[in-house]
Design a protein around this motif. Structure first.
Motif, PDB file in Angstrom:
ATOM      1  N   VAL A   1       0.867  -1.266   0.053  1.00  0.00           N
ATOM      2  CA  VAL A   1       0.010  -0.115  -0.044  1.00  0.00           C
ATOM      3  C   VAL A   1       0.793   1.404   0.019  1.00  0.00           C
ATOM      4  CG1 VAL A   1      -1.861  -1.073   1.294  1.00  0.00           C
ATOM      5  CG2 VAL A   1      -0.237   0.015   2.447  1.00  0.00           C
ATOM      6  N   ASP A   2       0.254   2.344  -0.227  1.00  0.00           N
ATOM      7  CA  ASP A   2       1.028   3.430  -0.524  1.00  0.00           C
ATOM      8  C   ASP A   2       0.666   4.637   0.657  1.00  0.00           C
ATOM      9  OD1 ASP A   2       1.660   3.640  -3.465  1.00  0.00           O
ATOM     10  OD2 ASP A   2      -0.273   2.899  -3.440  1.00  0.00           O
ATOM     11  N   GLU A   3       1.490   5.463   0.713  1.00  0.00           N
ATOM     12  CA  GLU A   3       1.363   6.576   1.783  1.00  0.00           C
ATOM     13  C   GLU A   3       1.345   7.852   0.888  1.00  0.00           C
ATOM     14  OE1 GLU A   3       3.703   5.864   5.896  1.00  0.00           O
ATOM     15  OE2 GLU A   3       5.205   5.686   4.020  1.00  0.00           O
ATOM     16  N   PRO A   4       0.028   8.410   1.190  1.00  0.00           N
ATOM     17  CA  PRO A   4      -1.269   8.067   1.617  1.00  0.00           C
ATOM     18  C   PRO A   4      -1.857   7.208   1.029  1.00  0.00           C
ATOM     19  CG  PRO A   4      -1.775  10.183   0.464  1.00  0.00           C
ATOM     20  CD  PRO A   4      -0.106   9.890   0.428  1.00  0.00           C
ATOM     21  N   MET A   5      -2.579   6.148   1.538  1.00  0.00           N
ATOM     22  CA  MET A   5      -3.287   5.026   0.900  1.00  0.00           C
ATOM     23  C   MET A   5      -4.230   5.316  -0.147  1.00  0.00           C
ATOM     24  SD  MET A   5      -3.989   2.578   4.090  1.00  0.00           S
ATOM     25  CE  MET A   5      -4.718   1.342   2.992  1.00  0.00           C
ATOM     26  N   THR A   6      -4.633   4.955  -1.371  1.00  0.00           N
ATOM     27  CA  THR A   6      -5.549   5.151  -2.074  1.00  0.00           C
ATOM     28  C   THR A   6      -6.840   4.761  -1.629  1.00  0.00           C
ATOM     29  OG1 THR A   6      -5.316   3.006  -3.212  1.00  0.00           O
ATOM     30  CG2 THR A   6      -3.957   4.708  -4.107  1.00  0.00           C
ATOM     31  N   GLU A   7      -8.020   5.335  -2.209  1.00  0.00           N
ATOM     32  CA  GLU A   7      -9.237   4.960  -2.048  1.00  0.00           C
ATOM     33  C   GLU A   7      -9.404   3.441  -1.950  1.00  0.00           C
ATOM     34  OE1 GLU A   7     -13.935   6.837  -2.748  1.00  0.00           O
ATOM     35  OE2 GLU A   7     -12.370   6.572  -4.349  1.00  0.00           O
ATOM     36  N   GLY A   8      -8.935   2.806  -2.883  1.00  0.00           N
ATOM     37  CA  GLY A   8      -9.055   1.350  -3.222  1.00  0.00           C
ATOM     38  C   GLY A   8      -8.426   0.871  -2.179  1.00  0.00           C
TER      39      GLY A   8
ATOM     40  N   LEU B   1      -7.894   1.699   1.060  1.00  0.00           N
ATOM     41  CA  LEU B   1      -8.457   1.866   2.169  1.00  0.00           C
ATOM     42  C   LEU B   1     -10.106   1.085   2.154  1.00  0.00           C
ATOM     43  CD1 LEU B   1      -8.488   5.712   2.432  1.00  0.00           C
ATOM     44  CD2 LEU B   1      -7.331   4.269   4.135  1.00  0.00           C
ATOM     45  N   PHE B   2     -10.379   0.886   1.076  1.00  0.00           N
ATOM     46  CA  PHE B   2     -11.798   0.008   0.968  1.00  0.00           C
ATOM     47  C   PHE B   2     -11.386  -1.407   1.455  1.00  0.00           C
ATOM     48  CE2 PHE B   2     -14.109  -3.230  -1.694  1.00  0.00           C
ATOM     49  CZ  PHE B   2     -15.270  -2.927  -1.005  1.00  0.00           C
ATOM     50  N   LEU B   3     -10.340  -1.982   0.785  1.00  0.00           N
ATOM     51  CA  LEU B   3      -9.763  -3.399   1.216  1.00  0.00           C
ATOM     52  C   LEU B   3      -9.123  -3.386   2.473  1.00  0.00           C
ATOM     53  CD1 LEU B   3      -8.007  -4.150  -2.125  1.00  0.00           C
ATOM     54  CD2 LEU B   3     -10.189  -4.941  -1.298  1.00  0.00           C
ATOM     55  N   LEU B   4      -8.802  -2.513   3.180  1.00  0.00           N
ATOM     56  CA  LEU B   4      -8.401  -2.477   4.520  1.00  0.00           C
ATOM     57  C   LEU B   4      -9.521  -2.673   5.488  1.00  0.00           C
ATOM     58  CD1 LEU B   4      -6.125  -2.439   6.706  1.00  0.00           C
ATOM     59  CD2 LEU B   4      -6.113   0.263   6.595  1.00  0.00           C
TER      60      LEU B   4
END
Length: 246
Positions: free
Chosen positions: A144-151, A153-156
């Motif tokens: 995952v990236d910093e900041p996290m992408t919307e996708g 965040l959804f999976l988290l």
């Protein structure tokens, strides 16, 4: 002619590196030029146009193609492996989003602010539970990236459901994955014998998978798995870190 990057065992962008000349299938090797006079005099049938470089054996073992490039296989044709596998099914997940997620009704409910963490198990999660009850193992590392992408965040948000079903799910920052030299593509590794490498289009839609049992491909995937698992943290720990920074 077009060069396709195959891989490197170097750090910081230094050589050695392997490329494939796509139009001919030839391999181009980048490495330090051989200058030792004692070695040069032992070379055979040297043409004026030829030069010689040194590369570590590992580079050729890990990245040089040994078999014909596999054809793209629709994912539905390999879905049976998730019930047929004998021991382990492990996934490296690298993308910033997936079209299948965005097209789901769960995505729409999540975007509307609904709590989607308490949904009833879907077919995928029910299968995880069935397979792990037989002693098999499902696992994955999500990059995952910093900041996290919307996708991401959804999976988290959805990760606890997979964990509850029996999947071992861990997270790794992309900066760490790049430092470790992990692959930048998604794959499933089945029983440490079969590699299913995903292909996506520009809209994150799955086009299919390339299936390989080439020992070099499988070894590289196993090494990536071991490094990712060593440095990644559990989904619960990662989610707590995210909450603490919000």
């Amino acid at each position: 002619m077009t060069l396709r990057f195959l891989g490197t065992t170097s750090d910081g962008g230094d050589c050695p590196t392997l490329y494939e000349v796509e139009e001919t299938g030839e391999i181009l090797v980048q490495g330090e030029r051989e200058t030792d006079p004692q070695h040069l005099v032992q070379l055979r049938d040297v043409k004026e146009t030829e030069t010689f470089v040194r590369v570590p054996r590992e580079l050729l073992t890990r990245f040089a193609p040994r078999t014909a490039k596999p054809e793209l296989t629709p994912f539905r044709e390999v879905a049976h492996v998730f019930t047929d596998f004998k021991h382990t099914a492990w996934r490296l997940e690298t993308r910033r989003g997936y079209a299948t997620d965005r097209a789901s009704e769960v995505w729409a409910r999540w975007q509307a602010g609904e709590d989607v963490t308490r949904d009833e198990p879907n077919a995928w999660r029910r299968n995880i539970t069935e397979q792990t009850a037989q002693g098999k193992q499902f696992g994955r590392v999500r990059i995952v990236d910093e900041p996290m992408t919307e996708g991401q965040l959804f999976l988290l948000t959805r990760a606890p459901g997979n964990v509850a079903a029996g999947e071992v799910m861990r997270y790794l920052l992309r900066s760490d994955a790049e430092r470790l030299g992990l692959p930048d593509f998604d794959f499933w590794l089945i029983d440490s014998r079969t590699l299913l490498r995903f292909a996506f289009d520009a809209d994150d839609t799955t086009l299919g998978v390339y299936i390989s049992e080439d020992p070099a491909d499988v070894l590289a995937a196993c090494q990536a798995r071991d490094a990712a698992l060593h440095h990644a943290v559990s989904a619960a720990e990662f989610a707590e870190r995210v909450r603490s920074t919000v």
